[in-house]
Design an enzyme around this catalytic site. Sequence first.
Site, PDB file in Angstrom:
ATOM      1  N   SER A  27      44.586  41.706  48.780  1.00 49.44           N
ATOM      2  CA  SER A  27      43.216  40.858  49.055  1.00 49.44           C
ATOM      3  C   SER A  27      42.681  40.064  48.385  1.00 49.44           C
ATOM      4  O   SER A  27      43.302  39.492  47.085  1.00 49.44           O
ATOM      5  CB  SER A  27      42.382  42.455  48.891  1.00 49.44           C
ATOM      6  OG  SER A  27      42.367  42.884  47.477  1.00 49.44           O
ATOM      7  N   GLU A  29      39.640  37.420  46.541  1.00 47.11           N
ATOM      8  CA  GLU A  29      38.199  36.909  45.830  1.00 47.11           C
ATOM      9  C   GLU A  29      38.070  35.584  46.351  1.00 47.11           C
ATOM     10  O   GLU A  29      38.924  34.549  45.462  1.00 47.11           O
ATOM     11  CB  GLU A  29      37.873  37.633  44.594  1.00 47.11           C
ATOM     12  CG  GLU A  29      36.355  37.381  44.239  1.00 47.11           C
ATOM     13  CD  GLU A  29      36.462  38.024  42.871  1.00 47.11           C
ATOM     14  OE1 GLU A  29      36.257  39.674  42.638  1.00 47.11           O
ATOM     15  OE2 GLU A  29      35.915  36.872  41.580  1.00 47.11           O
ATOM     16  N   ASP A 121      26.592  40.647  35.492  1.00 43.07           N
ATOM     17  CA  ASP A 121      26.502  39.991  34.203  1.00 43.07           C
ATOM     18  C   ASP A 121      25.120  39.825  33.850  1.00 43.07           C
ATOM     19  O   ASP A 121      24.086  38.875  34.631  1.00 43.07           O
ATOM     20  CB  ASP A 121      26.624  38.829  33.984  1.00 43.07           C
ATOM     21  CG  ASP A 121      28.536  38.593  34.383  1.00 43.07           C
ATOM     22  OD1 ASP A 121      28.921  40.141  33.795  1.00 43.07           O
ATOM     23  OD2 ASP A 121      29.174  38.209  34.485  1.00 43.07           O
ATOM     24  N   PHE A 224      37.585  31.546  31.125  1.00 42.24           N
ATOM     25  CA  PHE A 224      37.126  32.674  32.060  1.00 42.24           C
ATOM     26  C   PHE A 224      37.631  33.978  30.382  1.00 42.24           C
ATOM     27  O   PHE A 224      36.740  34.413  30.926  1.00 42.24           O
ATOM     28  CB  PHE A 224      38.139  33.119  32.586  1.00 42.24           C
ATOM     29  CG  PHE A 224      37.567  31.832  33.954  1.00 42.24           C
ATOM     30  CD1 PHE A 224      36.508  31.664  34.167  1.00 42.24           C
ATOM     31  CD2 PHE A 224      38.241  31.819  34.670  1.00 42.24           C
ATOM     32  CE1 PHE A 224      35.997  30.504  35.236  1.00 42.24           C
ATOM     33  CE2 PHE A 224      38.033  30.961  36.067  1.00 42.24           C
ATOM     34  CZ  PHE A 224      37.004  30.278  36.316  1.00 42.24           C
ATOM     35  N   HIS A 274      45.163  42.050  44.166  1.00 43.27           N
ATOM     36  CA  HIS A 274      44.049  41.434  44.407  1.00 43.27           C
ATOM     37  C   HIS A 274      44.042  40.237  43.720  1.00 43.27           C
ATOM     38  O   HIS A 274      44.277  39.870  42.416  1.00 43.27           O
ATOM     39  CB  HIS A 274      42.815  42.581  44.141  1.00 43.27           C
ATOM     40  CG  HIS A 274      41.137  41.963  43.841  1.00 43.27           C
ATOM     41  ND1 HIS A 274      40.546  41.996  45.643  1.00 43.27           N
ATOM     42  CD2 HIS A 274      40.315  41.110  43.210  1.00 43.27           C
ATOM     43  CE1 HIS A 274      40.092  41.511  45.799  1.00 43.27           C
ATOM     44  NE2 HIS A 274      39.313  41.323  44.458  1.00 43.27           N
TER      45      HIS A 274
END
Length: 295
Positions: A27, A29, A121, A224, A274
Site C-alpha cells: 500500500s 501513502e 498532530d 522527520f 506500507h
Amino acid sequence: MNTFTHAQHHHSLNQYISGLAEGINVSFEFFPPKSAEMEETLWQSIFRLSTLNPKFVSVTYGANSGARDRTHDIIKAIKQKTGLIAAPHLTCIDATKAQLADIAKDYWSNGIKHIVALRGDIPAGQPNPQIYAADLVTLLKEVADFDISVAAYPEVHPEAKSAQADLDNLKRKIDAGANRAITQFFFDIEKFLRFRDKCVANGIHAEIIPGILPVSNLSQLERFATMTNVHVPNWLTKMFTGIDDDIETRKFVGASVAMDMVKVLSREGVRDFHFYTLNRAEMSFALCHTLGVKP
C-alpha cells in the site's frame, strides 16, 4: 569467512524473495499537493504505482479545512480515475463528533469505505482534542462498517507516558474495531520485531504493517525523525555522508537500505508493506519490484 557468510546470507534472502510475490501486499501513502506542479507529480506517481495493484492507497490530512478539502477531493478522484481502494486519513483535530460523523457519512455514500483513523498532530497553541483515535474508531464503526487502519509506534509515540502506555492505547484502538495498525517509519528492524512480539503479548492480534520510508535526503529524514521520535542509526548517517550534492547516488543508497529492510522483514514473515512515497513513485516502485510485485 565473515564475507562469505554475509554473501551467503544475501543469496539466501534473494532466493527467499524470488518465491514470495504472490503472498505480498503493498500500500502507498500520498499527501495533498500545494501547487499545480506538485499535483502533476502526485498523479504521475499514483498512476505508476497503481499498476502494482496495491491493497489500498492513503492520503494524509491536515488540521485546517483547506487541507481537509484537498484530501476529500483527491480521495474521490483516485477512486474515480483508478478504481483503487482509496483510504483518507481522518483526525480528531479541530472537529466535533458531529462533524466527523458527517465526513464519515459522506465518504461512505461515495463508496469510500477504508479510513486511516488518527488523533492527528495538535497545532501549536491549540487545546487537546475532545476525542482521541480510539474514540474516532468507535465513532466510525457507529456510522458504518468501515475498514479501519490506525497508527502504531515501534519506538513509542513522542507524547506517550511510557512504552506500556503506548501499547495500551494501541490495544484500545484495536478493541474499538480497528482492523490493522500501520507503523511509523523506522530503520531498526529489531525494534519492529520486538514491538510486534510485545503486541501479541499484550493481546493485540491485529496485523501490524511496517511503514517503510525510502530515504534519499538525510536532512529531510533527520527533520522527520526529530518530530516522530525515530532513531536514525549511525550507519545510516555514514552512508549519506559526503553525497549531499549527488542526487542519483543518494537515491541509490536510500533504495538499497530500504530493499535490505523489506528483504529481512519478508524473511521474518511480514507480507504487507506500507510505503511512505512522499508523492514520488521511483523508489517505492523499485522496492516493490525487488519484492516481486510487478505490473
